[in-house]
Each structure stands twice: as structure tokens, then as C-alpha cells.
Design a protein around this motif. Structure first.
Motif, mmCIF file in Angstrom:
data_model
loop_
_atom_site.group_PDB
_atom_site.id
_atom_site.type_symbol
_atom_site.label_atom_id
_atom_site.label_comp_id
_atom_site.label_asym_id
_atom_site.label_seq_id
_atom_site.Cartn_x
_atom_site.Cartn_y
_atom_site.Cartn_z
ATOM 1 N N GLU A 146 46.637 41.218 38.698
ATOM 2 C CA GLU A 146 47.436 40.584 39.548
ATOM 3 C C GLU A 146 47.218 40.268 40.915
ATOM 4 O O GLU A 146 47.389 39.220 41.681
ATOM 5 C CB GLU A 146 48.730 41.661 39.638
ATOM 6 N N PRO A 151 45.247 35.203 41.168
ATOM 7 C CA PRO A 151 45.674 34.417 42.416
ATOM 8 C C PRO A 151 44.177 33.395 42.547
ATOM 9 O O PRO A 151 44.318 32.621 43.154
ATOM 10 C CB PRO A 151 45.905 35.277 43.384
ATOM 11 N N GLU A 169 53.366 31.448 42.979
ATOM 12 C CA GLU A 169 54.087 32.591 42.265
ATOM 13 C C GLU A 169 54.963 31.999 41.377
ATOM 14 O O GLU A 169 54.704 32.467 40.237
ATOM 15 C CB GLU A 169 54.947 33.116 43.171
#
Length: 403
Positions: A146, A151, A169
Motif C-alpha cells: 500500500e 503508488p 487514489e
């Protein structure tokens, strides 16, 4: 379908009734389940593959390579099923095209994934990796998937497409529901949201082009013929799916290995030039992206009768773990040569983003080890995997904040 109602042209001796991607054991270690399959026949028929229709599987690298290099006999058309989930019919491009159409689109897109393009992107990738790690270092712990594994490649995908980081997101939430959600209704909802978003962006950028691939493909032409909106959509949808999930999965397995093998961390810290070799071995040991092909005409394949319309599940991990091709295939050997693994498939559909994926993994490991040279999996953590693109659900890591 089970072994008793197999297709008439399938011998009972070739039936193996298992699902390495959905059986209970796969959530612990799908690659361990695949290693068991290697002991059976080179070509088997699995009644549980392909939504219960059944599909052929090959367990040898040489046979897998033969299939992937023969698009005239084994077609990629419809291999992903992403458009059918929303009741439409458009191709993920160039993934679901066969030559010569595939070649034309591949040529159109190649400049975005060339070595020069990847080298231009690398400094910003390195800055982004460093920034993410710097936020985590002083905490002493993170949920790697995560906080870093997702990302980092997602940011790269946004830049390629020409989308602002503010949408990160949203994209990640769509990706999780589309690719890892067991609830079909939620998967369909995510697929439709992505579809609507991409169609809106393509329309807007036809009128007002910006930087990035969405604008490029929205206004592109092949042989002086503008590509259609559905063709633009197929390209952008593929970039979204491929850019958000595959590198994340590969990073998860690589960092799990490093967390469990501190001696490898010490080696790579002392000799950073070994990191590319480590990346290649991780890609081989964990080839995360399976694909499939459709048989185009009746024929004999190494003593097995295949019929037009049959499905062949091309489990790339089986080729990458084949002992006929790789000595000690289950062992990690940095610098293994040759290393003709299948992490990026083979043949004309070899992954267009292979150079970029390698760069993302190399930079991620380099920047992490500069800042956090020693880390481990959180005590008591249960690590599970998911199917589709094989990957870890979570990877909680801890380290000494003072190092």
C-alpha cells in the motif's frame, strides 16, 4: 465440467483437475502449487480453467515458447475478457490483436517504451521513489504494498497517460476492485467507471490535446487512417491495467525475498551493480502474468489433439520454473545466464513495457537499500496471495529507525 465430461478429443490420461490460481493452497504460495504441476505430463487438460470450459496447459518452456511464437495458430483475440465484463466488444491493444494489425499498433506505441524514453523518465522515477521512502524511513514500519509497491508504478502510469497525480487514489481504488475483488458486481462497477473515465478523456483530448499517451492515441493515425475511439480506448485501458498491477506484484515478491534473506540485502548494498541480476532472477522465480490463446484450427500438438476454439492457458511461471531450461530452477542465482524467463511473455506479444518495468524495479531497490538497508517482515504477519496477476495481498515490513 469435471474429468468425466471432458471434450471427446481429450484423453482421460491428460486431465488434471486443479486450479493453481483459485485453490485454497494458492493463497499461501501459488508458485509452490505450480512447482507440483511440473511433475506431470508436458501437456494437460484442466477442466477448471477458463470459467469451467476447460483449457490446455503446457508445463515446459520449449512448448510454451512454441505457442507464444505462433500467433497464426494460437490467437490472442479476446484473451483478456476485459471488454466482455461490461457487455462490449473492443480489443485491449495491442494485447488482443494478432499480426499484422498487432505489428502496426506496436510500431505506433514503441517510442513511448524505448530505452531513450525510459532513460528520460528514470530521474523522475528515482525522485518519486526517494520521496516515498523518506516519508516511511523514520516510522520504522510500513505496509509495503500500500505504501510503496502500489503508488510508485501508479505514478509512472499517470505520467505516461498524462494524468495529474491528484487522481492517484481514485485509480488505485478502481484497480483493486477490477482486479482483486471477488464480488462480480463490484468488479463490473469498477470496469464501467474506468471505461467512462477513459472515454471522456479521449473525447476531451481529441479537441484539446495535452501531454501524454491519451492525447497521442486520441489523435493518432496508422497508414494515414485515424485510429477509432474504441482503438484508443483499448490502448488506454491496457496501460491502466498493466501499469497499475504487474510491477506492484513483482516488487512485492522481490521485497519479500529481501526481507527474508538479509544476506542478499547486504550483498546488494555492497555491490549495487548486482541489482539488475537480482531483478532478473526475481522476475524468473515469480513470473506473475499468465495469458491465454485460442486454437485457430484442428491440429496435433506434440501428440495431443487440439481442436479449433480450444483455449490454451499460458502460465508463464511454469516456463520460468522449468528444469529443462533452468538449472536448479527453484534456487535464486543472481547473474544467472542465460536467463530466458517468461515474466514478459515471448513472441510478438512480448511485453512492450519490459524495459520500463525493469527500470522501476531496479530504481525501487536501489533507492530503498540506500535508505533502509536492513528490514524484515513484521513478526506474526500472515502473507497471502491473490490470483489473476499473481501478487501479495499485503507485506508488512519493519526496520530499525536508527540505521
Amino acid at each position: 465440467m469435471d474429468g468425466s465430461d471432458r471434450p471427446q478429443h481429450v484423453s482421460a490420461a491428460l486431465v488434471q483437475n486443479y486450479d493453481p490460481f483459485r485453490d485454497a493452497e494458492q493463497s499461501v504460495d501459488p508458485f509452490a502449487r505450480l512447482r507440483e504441476i511440473r511433475g506431470g505430463p508436458d501437456v494437460t487438460f484442466n477442466p477448471r480453467h477458463y470459467m469451467g470450459r476447460g483449457a490446455w496447459t503446457v508445463s515446459r518452456a520449449r512448448l510454451l515458447r512454441e505457442i507464444l511464437q505462433s500467433p497464426d495458430l494460437y490467437s490472442s483475440k479476446g484473451c483478456s475478457q476485459f471488454s466482455t465484463i461490461v457487455g462490449e466488444r473492443w480489443d485491449m491493444i495491442p494485447l488482443e490483436l494478432d499480426p499484422p494489425a498487432h505489428t502496426k499498433f506496436r510500431t505506433l506505441l514503441n517510442p513511448f517504451f524505448s530505452s531513450d524514453a525510459v532513460n528520460r523518465l528514470a530521474p523522475r522515477l528515482r525522485d518519486r521513489a526517494g520521496s516515498l521512502i523518506d516519508r516511511l524511513k523514520g516510522v520504522g514500519a510500513c505496509e509495503f504494498i500500500e505504501d510503496f509497491g502500489t503508488p510508485l508504478p501508479a505514478t509512472v502510469m499517470l505520467e505516461l497517460l498524462g494524468l495529474p497525480p491528484s487522481q492517484l487514489e481514485t485509480f488505485i481504488a478502481w484497480e483493486r476492485d477490477l482486479l482483486h475483488q471477488s464480488d462480480l458486481a463490484k468488479r463490473i462497477k469498477a470496469a464501467r467507471e474506468i471505461l467512462q473515465f477513459m472515454r471522456t478523456e479521449i473525447t476531451a483530448r481529441k479537441a484539446n490535446p495535452k501531454n501524454g499517451m491519451i492525447s497521442f492515441v486520441a489523435n493518432a493515425a496508422i497508414e494515414d487512417e485515424p485510429i477509432t475511439d474504441d482503438e484508443s480506448l483499448g490502448i488506454c485501458y491496457l496501460l491502466f491495467v498493466g501499469g497499475l498491477d504487474t510491477v506492484t506484484a513483482s516488487l512485492g515478491y522481490a521485497f519479500r525475498h529481501l526481507a527474508e534473506h538479509p544476506q542478499t540485502c547486504r550483498l546488494l548494498c555492497a555491490e549495487p551493480a548486482q541489482i539488475p541480476g537480482f531483478v532478473e532472477e526475481m522476475l524468473r522465480l515469480h513470473s506473475v502474468v499468465p495469458t491465454r490463446r485460442t486454437v485457430m484450427r484442428d491440429h496435433e500438438f506434440h501428440g495431443v489433439t487440439m481442436k479449433k476454439g480450444d483455449i490454451v492457458e499460458c502460465i508463464t511461471a511454469l516456463g520460468s520454473l522449468d528444469g529443462e531450461e533452468f538449472e536448479d530452477p527453484d534456487k535464486m542465482k543472481i547473474g544467472r545466464s542465460p536467463n530466458r524467463h517468461f515474466a514478459f511473455s515471448a513472441g510478438p506479444h512480448r511485453c512492450i513495457g519490459a524495459l520500463l518495468a525493469r527500470c522501476e524495479m531496479r530504481v525501487a531497490i536501489e533507492e530503498w537499500l540506500k535508505r533502509i538497508p536492513a528490514f524484515r517482515i513484521q513478526e506474526g504477519a500472515v502473507i497471502t496471495s491473490h490470483a489473476g496477476v499473481l501478487g501479495l495481498d499485503r507485506l508488512p515490513l519493519v526496520w530499525n529507525r536508527d540505521q
